[in-house]
Enzyme design. Structure first.
Site, PDB file in Angstrom:
ATOM      1  N   SER A  60       0.797  -1.230   0.000  1.00 19.10           N
ATOM      2  CA  SER A  60       0.000   0.000   0.000  1.00 19.10           C
ATOM      3  C   SER A  60       0.826   1.275   0.000  1.00 19.10           C
ATOM      4  O   SER A  60       0.254   2.367  -0.124  1.00 19.10           O
ATOM      5  CB  SER A  60      -0.956   0.003   1.193  1.00 19.10           C
ATOM      6  OG  SER A  60      -1.992  -0.928   0.972  1.00 19.10           O
ATOM      7  N   TYR A 299       5.662  11.860   8.979  1.00 15.53           N
ATOM      8  CA  TYR A 299       4.751  11.276   8.003  1.00 15.53           C
ATOM      9  C   TYR A 299       5.174   9.842   7.695  1.00 15.53           C
ATOM     10  O   TYR A 299       6.362   9.503   7.727  1.00 15.53           O
ATOM     11  CB  TYR A 299       4.734  12.112   6.715  1.00 15.53           C
ATOM     12  CG  TYR A 299       4.221  13.502   6.953  1.00 15.53           C
ATOM     13  CD1 TYR A 299       2.862  13.787   6.910  1.00 15.53           C
ATOM     14  CD2 TYR A 299       5.106  14.536   7.264  1.00 15.53           C
ATOM     15  CE1 TYR A 299       2.390  15.064   7.149  1.00 15.53           C
ATOM     16  CE2 TYR A 299       4.642  15.819   7.512  1.00 15.53           C
ATOM     17  CZ  TYR A 299       3.290  16.079   7.459  1.00 15.53           C
ATOM     18  OH  TYR A 299       2.818  17.332   7.712  1.00 15.53           O
ATOM     19  N   ASP A 302       3.037   3.020   4.498  1.00 18.47           N
ATOM     20  CA  ASP A 302       3.338   1.620   4.752  1.00 18.47           C
ATOM     21  C   ASP A 302       2.657   0.736   3.724  1.00 18.47           C
ATOM     22  O   ASP A 302       1.719   1.163   3.042  1.00 18.47           O
ATOM     23  CB  ASP A 302       2.835   1.197   6.137  1.00 18.47           C
ATOM     24  CG  ASP A 302       3.627   1.830   7.267  1.00 18.47           C
ATOM     25  OD1 ASP A 302       4.640   2.492   6.984  1.00 18.47           O
ATOM     26  OD2 ASP A 302       3.233   1.657   8.428  1.00 18.47           O
ATOM     27  N   GLY A 303       3.114  -0.503   3.655  1.00 14.87           N
ATOM     28  CA  GLY A 303       2.460  -1.446   2.763  1.00 14.87           C
ATOM     29  C   GLY A 303       2.792  -2.875   3.116  1.00 14.87           C
ATOM     30  O   GLY A 303       3.882  -3.161   3.619  1.00 14.87           O
ATOM     31  N   GLY A 307       3.307 -11.605   2.392  1.00 12.49           N
ATOM     32  CA  GLY A 307       4.661 -12.047   2.682  1.00 12.49           C
ATOM     33  C   GLY A 307       5.748 -11.025   2.473  1.00 12.49           C
ATOM     34  O   GLY A 307       6.926 -11.323   2.670  1.00 12.49           O
TER      35      GLY A 307
END
Length: 458
Positions: A60, A299, A302-303, A307
């Protein structure tokens, strides 16, 4: 201050072993200087070493890239963040006529559009985002537009991508290359898995138990529907090139302007509150999470894929960015430990600890009890012996694969009238935070955790 790379490498190696994560690629941008390091293996079966050129799935974090491309449209005067989406996609409609007319690009960027991710199977073709927009004609509202924050894993940014496609007359993947990757001289960043150099790619791993250790994930890639919200792959250094844009008013490391300074400022300052402020931060900006670290604004983006995981932190006050890409996890405590080692070396602010529970609170637990549910996710909140508990109900197939029971019970430790700590139920988990809130009708209407919102069903 400078980074002690040898010490950090040794410490990361220790933590990778402790958490059973195969590898990490780390990049640091501090005072205009880039530092990179890699530790571990790309694949536990081949044992090939990870390097700073290893390519990881960013999950993401892709949303921040899509937001940057969309802000270029704003720069060009082609779209307005506060105009209805149907201004640019005339056929745009969901089940609720009011939502159909009111949802704006800003709602999509903020994750406040409230549309259920009921886009069916749009396939893997070049028309995937057009089909997603068509398929949501009957999609219900999880909440009214703007009512609260509820993370949209795929749909919200797919709609933004479709606006880009209609304007540019090209597919989103080519738009990203033309608008961002090529102007920024990024040669290792891609959005289509067919474009990834498999010889350089990390393999994702799942961890079902520390005794078993990491196993290669059976699902190597997310569906193409996740593209604008989750399918970019990159290296730590090229992720730092994006960080450079955000820290330097839209300028690439080469000195080329990619996005206007005003659009970068708008991305950082346009915010909505996050109901659960303790997990990541108290607010969501345009494609970025806003964190409060001991009074300093930081700031984050993230993603996670199946896995692989990506974490980026931007510290404008010290002109610093730190990225870490891994092929196992996610474990927030792992990322926090590594980041704090690096940030302490640099003499910057570090990540704060989670809040402590407040034993003096006397809550009416009947206001929280109930079932909070979305498709694929079910939480049951109950009271026993004067204490609140949360039961996570897993899909039986998922539970069997993960070697977990299909019902996992957690105690909730109150931090305030709306916020709770949720201690782990097994060694592979960290303490998480939960918000149960909006007592408009006397009982809580929503449960928010890990940025996802789940409305009360009963």
């Amino acid at each position: 201050m400078t980074l002690d790379v040898s010490r950090i490498q040794a410490r990361v190696a220790e933590l990778l072993a402790e958490y059973a994560i195969p590898s990490a690629s780390i990049g640091v941008l501090h005072g205009g200087e880039f530092t990179e390091l890699a530790v571990g293996v790309k694949n536990v079966e081949t044992r090939e070493a990870a390097t700073t050129d290893t390519v990881y799935q960013c999950g993401s974090m892709t949303k921040t890239w899509t937001a940057l491309a969309f802000m270029q449209l704003v720069d060009e005067g082609k779209v307005d963040l506060d105009e209805p989406v149907r201004t640019y996609l005339p056929g745009f409609a969901v089940a609720d006529p009011e939502a159909s007319a009111k949802v704006t690009p800003r709602h999509l960027l903020h994750h406040t559009n409230g549309i259920e991710e009921a886009y069916g199977d749009p396939g893997e073709g070049d028309d995937v985002y057009a089909r997603m927009v068509e398929n949501i004609a009957d999609a219900p509202q999880v909440f009214p537009p703007g009512r609260t924050h509820g993370y949209s894993a795929a749909l919200g940014y797919a709609i933004l991508a479709r606006i880009l496609e209609v304007h540019d007359g090209a597919r989103w993947d080519d738009i990203m290359r033309h608008r961002l990757f090529e102007p920024m001289d990024l040669t290792s960043t891609n959005s289509l898995r067919e474009q990834v150099d498999e010889a350089r790619a990390a393999t994702g791993h799942l961890i079902r138990s520390l005794d078993e250790g990491p196993i290669v994930t059976p699902v190597r890639h997310l569906p193409r529907a996740f593209g604008p919200g989750g399918n970019i792959t990159s290296t730590s250094r090229e992720v730092l090139a994006m960080a450079h844009l955000l820290l330097n008013d839209g300028m690439a490391p080469s000195g080329k302007r990619v996005v206007s300074a005003e659009s970068i400022r708008e991305m950082l300052r346009s915010r909505v509150p996050i109901p659960d402020p303790h997990m990541f931060g108290p607010a969501w900006a345009l494609g970025l999470i806003v964190c409060d670290w001991h009074g300093e604004t930081v700031y984050a983006t993230d993603g996670s894929t199946i896995g692989q995981n990506a974490r980026l932190r931007l510290l404008p006050d010290s002109n610093t960015a730190v990225v870490m890409l891994t092929n196992g996890g996610p474990r927030e405590s792992f990322h926090h430990k590594v980041f704090n080692e690096i940030l302490a070396d640099l003499g910057t602010v570090t990540i704060p600890d989670p809040p402590a529970p407040d034993a003096t609170l006397n809550l009416d637990l009947s206001r929280y009890e109930g079932v909070y549910e979305r498709p694929g996710t079910r939480y049951e909140v109950s009271a026993e012996g004067g204490k609140p508990y949360l039961t996570l109900v897993l899909d039986p197939t998922q539970a069997e694969f993960l070697h977990k029971p299909d019902r996992i019970r957690y105690e909730l430790l109150p931090v305030s009238e709306t916020h709770f700590l949720m201690p782990p139920a097994d060694p592979l988990e960290d303490t998480r935070t939960v918000a149960i809130y909006d007592f408009t009708n006397g009982t809580a209407q929503y449960l928010h955790t890990n940025c996802r919102v789940n409305p009360r069903q009963s």
